[in-house]
Motif scaffolding. Structure first.
Motif, PDB file in Angstrom:
ATOM      1  N   ALA A   1       0.828  -1.202   0.000  1.00 26.23           N
ATOM      2  CA  ALA A   1       0.000   0.000   0.000  1.00 26.23           C
ATOM      3  C   ALA A   1       0.866   1.258   0.000  1.00 26.23           C
ATOM      4  CB  ALA A   1      -0.928  -0.008   1.209  1.00 26.23           C
ATOM      5  N   THR A   2       1.937   1.247   0.780  1.00 22.21           N
ATOM      6  CA  THR A   2       2.835   2.403   0.818  1.00 22.21           C
ATOM      7  C   THR A   2       3.559   2.574  -0.506  1.00 22.21           C
ATOM      8  OG1 THR A   2       3.123   2.263   3.219  1.00 22.21           O
ATOM      9  CG2 THR A   2       4.849   3.381   1.976  1.00 22.21           C
ATOM     10  N   ALA A   3       4.016   1.476  -1.083  1.00 27.61           N
ATOM     11  CA  ALA A   3       4.706   1.557  -2.376  1.00 27.61           C
ATOM     12  C   ALA A   3       3.791   2.127  -3.447  1.00 27.61           C
ATOM     13  CB  ALA A   3       5.205   0.172  -2.780  1.00 27.61           C
ATOM     14  N   LYS A   4       2.529   1.745  -3.420  1.00 26.71           N
ATOM     15  CA  LYS A   4       1.574   2.281  -4.402  1.00 26.71           C
ATOM     16  C   LYS A   4       1.396   3.782  -4.204  1.00 26.71           C
ATOM     17  CE  LYS A   4      -3.158   1.700  -6.095  1.00 26.71           C
ATOM     18  NZ  LYS A   4      -4.423   0.931  -5.942  1.00 26.71           N
ATOM     19  N   ARG A   5       1.301   4.212  -2.940  1.00 29.86           N
ATOM     20  CA  ARG A   5       1.101   5.638  -2.665  1.00 29.86           C
ATOM     21  C   ARG A   5       2.279   6.482  -3.132  1.00 29.86           C
ATOM     22  NH1 ARG A   5       2.874   8.521   1.602  1.00 29.86           N
ATOM     23  NH2 ARG A   5       3.269   6.653   2.855  1.00 29.86           N
ATOM     24  N   VAL A   6       3.515   5.988  -2.950  1.00 34.45           N
ATOM     25  CA  VAL A   6       4.696   6.787  -3.298  1.00 34.45           C
ATOM     26  C   VAL A   6       5.210   6.499  -4.699  1.00 34.45           C
ATOM     27  CG1 VAL A   6       5.363   6.928  -0.867  1.00 34.45           C
ATOM     28  CG2 VAL A   6       6.373   5.130  -2.303  1.00 34.45           C
ATOM     29  N   GLY A   7       4.493   5.634  -5.439  1.00 34.97           N
ATOM     30  CA  GLY A   7       4.930   5.306  -6.791  1.00 34.97           C
ATOM     31  C   GLY A   7       6.227   4.533  -6.822  1.00 34.97           C
ATOM     32  N   GLY A   8       6.403   3.635  -5.849  1.00 37.01           N
ATOM     33  CA  GLY A   8       7.666   2.921  -5.715  1.00 37.01           C
ATOM     34  C   GLY A   8       7.528   1.417  -5.805  1.00 37.01           C
ATOM     35  N   THR A   9       8.465   0.733  -5.190  1.00 38.27           N
ATOM     36  CA  THR A   9       8.545  -0.720  -5.278  1.00 38.27           C
ATOM     37  C   THR A   9       8.763  -1.328  -3.893  1.00 38.27           C
ATOM     38  OG1 THR A   9      10.941  -0.588  -5.654  1.00 38.27           O
ATOM     39  CG2 THR A   9       9.520  -0.674  -7.606  1.00 38.27           C
ATOM     40  N   VAL A  10       8.498  -2.626  -3.798  1.00 39.30           N
ATOM     41  CA  VAL A  10       8.716  -3.384  -2.574  1.00 39.30           C
ATOM     42  C   VAL A  10       9.816  -4.407  -2.817  1.00 39.30           C
ATOM     43  CG1 VAL A  10       7.698  -4.938  -0.864  1.00 39.30           C
ATOM     44  CG2 VAL A  10       6.303  -3.129  -1.890  1.00 39.30           C
ATOM     45  N   GLU A  11      10.813  -4.431  -1.934  1.00 42.63           N
ATOM     46  CA  GLU A  11      11.888  -5.432  -1.976  1.00 42.63           C
ATOM     47  C   GLU A  11      11.763  -6.319  -0.739  1.00 42.63           C
ATOM     48  OE1 GLU A  11      15.208  -2.201  -3.630  1.00 42.63           O
ATOM     49  OE2 GLU A  11      15.416  -3.140  -1.654  1.00 42.63           O
ATOM     50  N   ARG A  12      11.801  -7.605  -0.938  1.00 41.26           N
ATOM     51  CA  ARG A  12      11.817  -8.531   0.195  1.00 41.26           C
ATOM     52  C   ARG A  12      13.267  -8.690   0.667  1.00 41.26           C
ATOM     53  NH1 ARG A  12       8.047 -13.631   1.053  1.00 41.26           N
ATOM     54  NH2 ARG A  12       9.208 -14.796   2.640  1.00 41.26           N
ATOM     55  N   PHE A  13      13.470  -8.760   1.994  1.00 42.72           N
ATOM     56  CA  PHE A  13      14.826  -8.945   2.512  1.00 42.72           C
ATOM     57  C   PHE A  13      14.769  -9.772   3.793  1.00 42.72           C
ATOM     58  CE2 PHE A  13      13.299  -5.225   4.757  1.00 42.72           C
ATOM     59  CZ  PHE A  13      13.911  -5.252   6.003  1.00 42.72           C
ATOM     60  N   PHE A  14      15.933 -10.262   4.205  1.00 41.62           N
ATOM     61  CA  PHE A  14      16.058 -11.006   5.460  1.00 41.62           C
ATOM     62  C   PHE A  14      16.194 -10.003   6.608  1.00 41.62           C
ATOM     63  CE2 PHE A  14      18.196 -14.126   2.518  1.00 41.62           C
ATOM     64  CZ  PHE A  14      17.242 -15.128   2.612  1.00 41.62           C
ATOM     65  N   HIS A  15      15.273 -10.085   7.566  1.00 44.73           N
ATOM     66  CA  HIS A  15      15.323  -9.182   8.725  1.00 44.73           C
ATOM     67  C   HIS A  15      15.864  -9.935   9.933  1.00 44.73           C
ATOM     68  CE1 HIS A  15      14.324  -6.282  11.738  1.00 44.73           C
ATOM     69  NE2 HIS A  15      13.434  -7.059  12.310  1.00 44.73           N
ATOM     70  N   PRO A  16      17.019  -9.531  10.480  1.00 39.37           N
ATOM     71  CA  PRO A  16      17.611 -10.249  11.614  1.00 39.37           C
ATOM     72  C   PRO A  16      16.968  -9.853  12.944  1.00 39.37           C
ATOM     73  CG  PRO A  16      19.066  -8.483  10.915  1.00 39.37           C
ATOM     74  CD  PRO A  16      17.920  -8.484   9.952  1.00 39.37           C
ATOM     75  N   GLN A  17      16.735 -10.862  13.785  1.00 37.06           N
ATOM     76  CA  GLN A  17      16.231 -10.676  15.146  1.00 37.06           C
ATOM     77  C   GLN A  17      16.858 -11.747  16.030  1.00 37.06           C
ATOM     78  OE1 GLN A  17      11.866  -9.405  15.508  1.00 37.06           O
ATOM     79  NE2 GLN A  17      11.786 -10.865  13.848  1.00 37.06           N
ATOM     80  N   SER A  18      16.718 -11.566  17.332  1.00 36.88           N
ATOM     81  CA  SER A  18      17.159 -12.592  18.271  1.00 36.88           C
ATOM     82  C   SER A  18      16.070 -12.798  19.302  1.00 36.88           C
ATOM     83  CB  SER A  18      18.475 -12.207  18.952  1.00 36.88           C
ATOM     84  OG  SER A  18      18.315 -11.024  19.703  1.00 36.88           O
ATOM     85  N   GLU A  19      16.012 -14.005  19.859  1.00 35.71           N
ATOM     86  CA  GLU A  19      15.036 -14.326  20.892  1.00 35.71           C
ATOM     87  C   GLU A  19      15.670 -15.258  21.907  1.00 35.71           C
ATOM     88  OE1 GLU A  19      11.677 -16.653  19.597  1.00 35.71           O
ATOM     89  OE2 GLU A  19      12.835 -17.529  17.948  1.00 35.71           O
ATOM     90  N   PRO A  20      15.218 -15.198  23.164  1.00 40.87           N
ATOM     91  CA  PRO A  20      15.772 -16.097  24.185  1.00 40.87           C
ATOM     92  C   PRO A  20      15.543 -17.555  23.819  1.00 40.87           C
ATOM     93  CG  PRO A  20      14.481 -14.340  25.179  1.00 40.87           C
ATOM     94  CD  PRO A  20      14.221 -14.270  23.709  1.00 40.87           C
TER      95      PRO A  20
END
Length: 371
Positions: free
Chosen positions: A31-50
Motif C-alpha cells: 500500500a505504501t509503495a503504491k502511494r509513493v509510486g515505488g517498489t517493494v523489496e523482500r529482505f532477510f530481517h535479523p532478530q534474536s530471541e531467548p
C-alpha cells in the motif's frame, strides 16, 4: 489552521503495529509503495530471541521483511517483524505458504545466509546455497523444516515455516527524516489505518535521534542525570506501555561513571571507551549503544519508552518532548545543574512551543503525579 509540533532533529521512527487477521506487513508495504509510486523489496530481517536450550542463550532469526523505495529508488520505510509482539496472535493458526524463518545459534552464520541466499526464493529451497558453501546437501524433514549441517553433522541453520500468524506483526521502520516529519509519518500511518492495522498489546514506538550533537562527555553526563532524576516522570507523562518488553534501567555503573570529574574531562574517544566498559545494552529505556558501535547509518540515541500509536499528532508531541530534553543535554553548560522539577525541565528545554504547551497542559491535568 492550528500549527502542529515541528521537529528540527533528524530522526527515525520505529512504530509497532498489528495487521488485522488475513493481512500482513507485506500488504502494508504494498500500500505504501503504491502511494509513493515505488517498489517493494523482500529482505532477510535479523532478530534474536531467548532460547530454552541449555548452553544457547539466544536463537538468531531471519524473518521476512519488506523494504519500500520510492520512484527514484530512495528508501522510504521497511516493514518487519518484532518478536516481542505476541499476545494478539493465534499461535495455533497454521503457517502460511511462503512465510518462513531461518534460525541459527550464531549470528555470524546468518550473515552468510544474508550474503549468499536469495530472500525471494520460493518454497523450501532458500538454504541450498548455504549447504553448497559447506559442501553438504540440505536435509528436508516431514514437518516442513530444512536443515543445513556441516560435513561433521553439526547444525548450521534451519529453515522452518513461520508459526502462529507471525506475518501479522509489523514494525514500520522509517528512513531518517530530516524535514516534514509530520507529513511523512501521516502518510505511513494513513496507509496502516486504511488497512485496519491496530496497536498491539505490547506495542511501542522507538525514536532514533541523530547522535552527532550528543557526542561529548558533558552531553552524556547531562542525559544520565536528567534520566536518573526524571525518567520515571517522563515515562508517566508519555504513558509508557507497561506491557511493553525489553525496557529497563541502565547498569548502575553508568551513573557512577558519568558523575565523576574524570569523565567530564574526557574527550569523546576516551568517553566512548569508558562507556563501553559499564555493560550497556540496547534493551533499556534509552539506548546509548548506537553511539559506541561506529555504524554511520545508525549513529543515534534511541528513546524506547513511547507507546505505539496510529495518531501522528501524539507521536509528534512525544518526539518533540524528547527533542527538547536531548537539546538541553546538548546545550548544557559546564557545571550547569540538572532541572530539579519536571516543570523546570519543560521550561528550560529548547523544545517546540506547541509541544511544550501540550505537555504543560498534560501535567496540569495530572497535578498529583508531577508535584
Amino acid at each position: 489552521m492550528t500549527r502542529g509540533v515541528t521537529l528540527d532533529w533528524k530522526t527515525g521512527f520505529e512504530i509497532e503495529l498489528m495487521a488485522p487477521p488475513g493481512l500482513s506487513r507485506r500488504d502494508l508495504a504494498k500500500a505504501t509503495a503504491k502511494r509513493v509510486g515505488g517498489t517493494v523489496e523482500r529482505f532477510f530481517h535479523p532478530q534474536s530471541e531467548p532460547s530454552a536450550v541449555e548452553g544457547r542463550p539466544v536463537f538468531e532469526n531471519l524473518t521476512p521483511g519488506f523494504r519500500v523505495r520510492d520512484g527514484r529508488g530512495r528508501w522510504v520505510a521497511s516493514f518487519v517483524d518484532d518478536l516481542t509482539l505476541q499476545r494478539d496472535l493465534d499461535r495455533a493458526r497454521a503457517p502460511l505458504a511462503e512465510w518462513r524463518r531461518i534460525v541459527a545459534d550464531d549470528g555470524r552464520l546468518l550473515r552468510l545466509v544474508e550474503r549468499h541466499c536469495d530472500p525471494d526464493t520460493t518454497g523450501d529451497a532458500t538454504l541450498e546455497p548455504l549447504a553448497a558453501l559447506f559442501g553438504t546437501e540440505a536435509q528436508r524433514h516431514e514437518a516442513g523444516m530444512v536443515r543445513v549441517a556441516d560435513a561433521n553433522g553439526r547444525s548450521v541453520a534451519i529453515d522452518a515455516p513461520l508459526p502462529g500468524e507471525r506475518e501479522r506483526p509489523c514494525e514500520i521502520v522509517t528512513a531518517p527524516i530530516e524535514a516534514d516529519h509530520e507529513a511523512v509519518l501521516e502518510g505511513l500511518l494513513a496507509d496502516a489505518r486504511g488497512l485496519g492495522f491496530s496497536v498491539p498489546v505490547e506495542g511501542a514506538t522507538h525514536v532514533h535521534f541523530d547522535g552527532e550533537a550528543l557526542c561529548s562527555a558533558r552531553a552524556i553526563a547531562g542525559l544520565v542525570q536528567v534520566w536518573t532524576h526524571h525518567g520515571e516522570a517522563l515515562k508517566r507523562l508519555v504513558a509508557v506501555n507497561r506491557a511493553c518488553v525489553r525496557l529497563g534501567d541502565w547498569p548502575a555503573g553508568l551513573a557512577e561513571l558519568t558523575a565523576g570529574q574524570a569523565f567530564a574531562a574526557m574527550d569523546w574517544a576516551e568517553a566512548k571507551t569508558a562507556l563501553g566498559g559499564v555493560g550497556l545494552s540496547k534493551y533499556c529505556d534509552l539506548n546509548l549503544m548506537n553511539l559506541l558501535t561506529g555504524r554511520a547509518e545508525k549513529h543515534t540515541v534511541e528513546v524506547r519508552v513511547l507507546p505505539a500509536s496510529l495518531d501522528v499528532a501524539r507521536l509528534m508531541a512525544a518526539a518533540g518532548l524528547f527533542e527538547g530534553v536531548l537539546g538541553w543535554c546538548r546545550d548544557r553548560e559546564p557545571g550547569e545543574t540538572t532541572p530539579g522539577t519536571m516543570l523546570e525541565l519543560l521550561m528550560r528545554s529548547p523544545m517546540d512551543d506547541v509541544a511544550r504547551g501540550l505537555w504543560l497542559e498534560q501535567m496540569r491535568h495530572d497535578k498529583a503525579a508531577f508535584t
